[in-house]
Design a protein around this motif. Structure first.
Motif, short mmCIF file in Angstrom:
data_model
loop_
_atom_site.label_atom_id
_atom_site.label_comp_id
_atom_site.label_asym_id
_atom_site.label_seq_id
_atom_site.Cartn_x
_atom_site.Cartn_y
_atom_site.Cartn_z
N ILE A 116 -34.96 64.59 -6.46
CA ILE A 116 -34.66 63.13 -6.61
C ILE A 116 -34.11 62.53 -5.49
N GLY A 117 -34.31 61.34 -5.27
CA GLY A 117 -33.64 60.89 -3.92
C GLY A 117 -34.37 59.58 -3.49
N PRO A 118 -34.41 58.76 -2.51
CA PRO A 118 -34.76 57.73 -1.99
C PRO A 118 -36.33 57.94 -1.60
N VAL A 119 -37.13 57.09 -1.98
CA VAL A 119 -38.64 57.45 -1.70
C VAL A 119 -39.30 55.93 -0.92
N ALA A 120 -40.18 56.11 -0.47
CA ALA A 120 -40.82 55.11 0.24
C ALA A 120 -41.12 53.93 -0.63
N VAL A 121 -41.86 53.89 -1.66
CA VAL A 121 -42.17 52.95 -2.54
C VAL A 121 -41.30 52.20 -3.24
N MET A 122 -40.31 52.94 -3.62
CA MET A 122 -39.11 52.47 -4.30
C MET A 122 -38.29 51.61 -3.17
N SER A 123 -38.19 51.99 -2.12
CA SER A 123 -37.58 51.64 -1.12
C SER A 123 -37.90 50.21 -0.58
N LEU A 124 -39.48 50.16 -0.61
CA LEU A 124 -40.02 49.01 -0.35
C LEU A 124 -39.80 48.01 -1.40
N THR A 125 -39.96 48.39 -2.63
CA THR A 125 -39.69 47.40 -3.66
C THR A 125 -38.34 46.95 -3.51
N VAL A 126 -37.35 47.64 -3.26
CA VAL A 126 -35.76 47.19 -3.20
C VAL A 126 -35.83 46.32 -2.22
N SER A 127 -36.32 46.55 -1.03
CA SER A 127 -36.55 45.52 0.31
C SER A 127 -36.90 44.04 -0.25
N GLN A 128 -38.12 44.02 -1.14
CA GLN A 128 -38.52 42.97 -1.59
C GLN A 128 -37.90 42.21 -2.75
N ILE A 129 -37.14 42.97 -3.41
CA ILE A 129 -36.28 42.38 -4.53
C ILE A 129 -34.90 41.86 -3.82
N ILE A 130 -34.58 42.50 -2.61
CA ILE A 130 -33.33 41.73 -1.92
C ILE A 130 -33.90 40.44 -1.11
N ALA A 131 -35.26 40.57 -0.80
CA ALA A 131 -35.63 39.10 -0.19
C ALA A 131 -35.85 38.25 -1.18
N HIS A 132 -36.40 38.34 -2.06
CA HIS A 132 -36.46 37.51 -3.30
C HIS A 132 -35.34 36.65 -3.72
N VAL A 133 -34.21 37.41 -4.02
CA VAL A 133 -32.94 37.09 -4.42
C VAL A 133 -32.43 36.34 -3.22
N ASP A 134 -32.36 36.93 -2.12
CA ASP A 134 -31.62 36.02 -0.87
C ASP A 134 -32.57 34.62 -0.60
N ASP A 135 -33.70 34.62 -0.88
CA ASP A 135 -34.40 33.32 -0.70
C ASP A 135 -33.99 32.39 -1.65
N ALA A 136 -33.77 32.89 -2.83
CA ALA A 136 -33.26 31.98 -4.27
C ALA A 136 -32.02 31.73 -3.88
N HIS A 137 -31.32 32.34 -3.42
CA HIS A 137 -29.60 32.34 -3.30
C HIS A 137 -29.02 32.76 -1.95
N PRO A 138 -29.41 31.87 -0.96
CA PRO A 138 -29.08 32.34 0.45
C PRO A 138 -27.47 32.91 0.71
N GLY A 139 -27.66 34.12 0.98
CA GLY A 139 -26.35 34.54 1.51
C GLY A 139 -25.11 34.65 0.22
N LYS A 140 -25.50 34.61 -0.99
CA LYS A 140 -24.50 34.56 -2.00
C LYS A 140 -24.36 36.14 -2.30
N TRP A 141 -25.30 37.21 -2.34
CA TRP A 141 -24.87 38.42 -2.35
C TRP A 141 -25.61 39.12 -1.21
N GLU A 142 -24.61 40.37 -1.03
CA GLU A 142 -25.33 41.27 0.16
C GLU A 142 -26.20 42.22 -0.48
N GLY A 143 -26.91 42.65 0.52
CA GLY A 143 -28.41 43.57 0.17
C GLY A 143 -27.64 44.84 -0.52
N PRO A 144 -26.69 45.81 -0.30
CA PRO A 144 -25.99 46.75 -1.00
C PRO A 144 -25.90 46.21 -2.55
#
Length: 750
Positions: A116-144
């Motif tokens: 168990i650990g970080p995997v490529a597909v899940m990591s890419l999905t997380v990046s897309q989720i971070i981008a989605h939230v950041d587009d809707a609420h710019p700068g409100k929450w950090e990626g981590p």
């Protein structure tokens, strides 16, 4: 010996002559509550599989676990940092996820191989989720913070699914669909890492795959010195693997040595590239730290974010729409990998327990600042080949990661980003389905091959999220189509004789060409007036109408109509069945007279495991339509009814008892009750025409001594034999042969 009251069961209200089978709803509940205390103990014990094997741990197991654990740990460190970059997170978060994943999983695992650990597909999905939230609420929450919240919520959802034992839901997604979106995702990730490998910038590397490929080709003239490190690392990774594979074939006696040489290629290449990067950039950083190539930079030492996670309700609302795809990826990828290695290494995993393990890992991981983690195919394969013996190998991998976090972070500063891109491309390339694997999908099921193709294309030309949804939805649609349009065959007889023997037996095969039975064999249909039909699916509401249509249409096309419609005046004919046109009456009468009169329908239920109310009503409708066509009662015989609940449903519908057709229910699944002016009279009294009472071929036989019951295998009660099936349901038969024999005997008796 007459059946006892308990054997006869209870009478149906409104139909005093009909008998319900012994099985009751109480029996259904008893199978779950027979020993509730023991069930509870087993449930709690099953939550911690480690209890079952830790007491038997020995030195031989320890040796294999140490080797496998250290090997996976050495590979996990560079991969964890690389995948964190895919997730657009600082690299230390990949190490946090790596440490928690391999450490916690071993306490709940039913698979010794999965890492168990970080995997490529899940990591890419997380990046897309971070981008989605950041587009809707710019700068409100950090990626981590966003990634940790996703890990907590998804982990909690998966944990709930496992605790409620709902892991069977994963079985609705077939392997080709999983392979399809994994292949598309791997191509997507690899394409997104090529610009980093070459040092090309100036466009969004997380756009649709085809756009990234086009922009990368356009940007080739802008290639920087990073390509020297990236391309060198990528060629070195493949060169070492190919060389070790060839040496293994030439010197099989040293296969294990070459295996570990190949295993350590990731760490070796990263170390060499880091040294080269340090030598090249240490005096070229300038006062502002602008290096000629992109390097990793400062990596904080140790676990920096241990503590209770802060879950912002507003953040949860912002990313709620992205949680389903993240949860699906956690489920599918891990279960597919664990099942695969269970098959290869000859053990069986518990899907529910694996979901609990994933849920606990991610929920606890959020307390360490980890982002979502699941099973890794490449590291699990490495762990398996390294000779792992138990899940405890994960503890050694966790030790390697924690040593790297506390002792090697100064060296991480000089790792070139292009080198990490090379590691990612090399790792995800193995997730792409091979041509022989894809061809096997085509050979087994062309429709599933189309699902695989659709998943790949949609993922490449849109996003992983849409690719996941398409593969899941198309798979479910295919399942519904298969249920709604079940295969079924009208059967005939073939006599088989063993070569060199006088013994012979009759078997039933499809009357039509089915591609299996030898086309040169002549299939004998049953006696005229008897039809035999085999269902090859459970009889449920999606396919009830299809089965009804097949049976009724066959009867209307091949059996005589009881009423001469040419003799009925046009104004008296029903609007939906006007009969022959004027002038065609003689031809229709001649044709109708040449057809056999329908007497019995034999249904083979040997492959039917479930039946529901809608299907029972459809079977009643089938009986009513066929009897209206024949203008007399028709017998319905059932073969190989193996479930008492199917017997219960059929008896409730008036089947199997040999009762008068005027006394069986006309409708049991009324959507709207008919009450206007009808009072409380049963619907059977409202039929359009009176029915003659059906001849019961079993009447008087079930209680007569010395006579043979058609649906039993014994001849006499005096001989001490007991009936295998209840004599109160003479139209339920043990096998198809006895059912057809009963129907044909009844036809001759008539």
């Amino acid at each position: 010996m007459a059946p006892s009251p308990k054997q006869l069961g209870k009478k149906i209200i409104g139909y005093p002559e009909q008998i319900v089978p012994v099985v009751t709803v109480k029996d259904w509940f008893l199978q779950f509550t027979s020993d509730p205390i023991q069930h509870a103990i087993n449930y709690v014990y099953g939550l911690f599989p480690i209890i079952g094997w830790i007491s038997r741990y020995n030195l031989g197991w320890l040796t294999g676990d140490v080797i496998a654990g250290l090997t996976v740990g050495i590979v996990l460190v560079p991969q964890g940092m690389s995948y964190a970059q895919i997730a657009t997170l600082p690299v230390q978060y990949g190490l946090y996820s790596s440490f928690v994943g391999v450490l916690i999983y071993c306490f709940f695992a039913t698979s010794k191989d999965v890492s168990i650990g970080p995997v490529a597909v899940m990591s890419l999905t997380v990046s897309q989720i971070i981008a989605h939230v950041d587009d809707a609420h710019p700068g409100k929450w950090e990626g981590p913070e966003i990634a940790t919240t996703v890990a907590f919520i998804c982990g909690f959802i998966v944990l709930g699914i496992g605790l409620l034992r709902l892991g069977w839901l994963v079985e609705f997604i077939p392997a080709p669909a999983v392979s399809g979106f994994m292949t598309g995702s791997a191509i997507n990730i690899a394409a997104g890492q090529v610009p980093g490998l070459m040092g090309i910038t100036g466009f969004n590397t997380r756009a649709a795959t085809y756009e990234v490929i086009i922009n990368t080709l356009k940007g080739l003239p802008r290639t920087t010195k990073d390509a020297a490190f990236g391309l060198t690392g990528l060629f070195a990774l493949y060169g070492i693997r190919i060389m070790c594979d060839q040496l293994t074939k030439r010197l099989p006696g040293r296969a294990r040595v070459f295996f570990f040489m190949s295993v350590f290629r990731n760490a070796f290449v990263i170390v060499v590239l880091t040294i080269a990067s340090w030598l090249y950039t240490r005096h070229r950083g300038g006062s502002k730290g602008k290096f000629p190539i992109k390097i990793l930079g400062t990596v904080p030492a140790g676990l920096q974010h241990v503590g209770q996670p802060t879950i912002d309700p507003e953040l949860v609302s912002a990313l709620a729409g992205e949680l389903p795809v993240a949860t699906i990826i956690l489920l599918l990828e891990h279960i597919a990998i664990s099942k695969s290695f269970g098959r290869v290494n000859n053990y069986k995993i518990n899907p529910n327990q694996e979901l609990i393990a994933i849920g606990v890992t991610n929920t606890i991981g959020s307390c360490f600042g980890a982002y979502p983690a699941t099973g890794s195919f490449s590291r699990s394969a490495l762990k398996s080949k390294s000779g792992v013996r138990t899940p405890a190998a994960g503890i050694l991998s966790a030790i390697v990661v924690i040593v790297a976090l506390y002792g090697l972070t100064p060296a991480f500063f000089w790792i070139p980003n292009a080198g990490l891109s090379a590691v990612i491309i090399h790792a995800v390339a193995d997730l792409v389905a091979s041509p022989p694997q894809v061809y096997s999908y085509w050979r087994v099921s062309p429709l599933e091959f189309l699902i695989w193709t659709a998943a790949v294309l949609v993922t490449i030309f849109s996003t992983i999220e849409i690719g996941v949804y398409v593969s899941v939805c198309v798979s479910l649609a295919l399942l519904l189509v298969r249920i709604a349009h079940p295969r079924g065959y009208f059967l005939g007889k073939v006599t088989l004789r063993t070569s060199g023997s006088k013994e012979q037996r009759e078997v039933f095969v499809p009357l039509s060409k089915d591609g299996i039975t030898n086309s040169d064999i002549k299939v004998t249909p049953p006696e005229p007036g008897v039809i035999v039909y085999r269902l090859e699916e459970s009889y449920l509401y999606p396919n009830a109408h299809s089965v009804n249509t097949v049976l009724v249409d066959y009867v209307k096309a091949n059996m005589r109509r009881g009423k001469d419609m040419s003799a009925v005046k046009l104004r008296d004919r029903p609007w939906n069945d006007p009969g022959p046109r004027r002038g065609d009456g003689a031809y229709e009468r001649e044709r109708n007279a040449s057809l056999p009169d329908i007497h019995a329908v034999v249904l083979d239920f040997s492959t039917v495991s479930q039946i529901d109310t809608t299907a029972t009503q459809a079977l009643i409708d089938t009986r009513n339509e066929i009897e209206r066509w024949a203008d007399h009662p028709v017998e319905f015989h059932f073969a190989s009814v193996l479930s008492p609940w199917i017997r219960r449903a059929l008896v409730a519908g008036g089947f199997g008892l040999g009762s008068s057709s005027s006394s069986v229910p006309y409708e049991i699944a009324a959507v709207v009750p008919y009450r206007d002016g009808l009072g409380d009279r049963p619907l059977s009294d409202l039929r359009q025409s009176p029915r003659e009472e059906a001849e019961d071929i079993e009447k008087g036989l079930s209680s007569s001594k010395g006579k043979e019951s058609i649906n039993s295998v014994e001849k006499s009660v005096e001989s001490g034999l007991e009936p295998l099936l209840s004599l109160e349901t003479p139209f339920f038969h043990l096998d198809l042969e006895s059912a057809v024999r009963a129907a044909e005997s009844s036809l001759k008796a008539r």
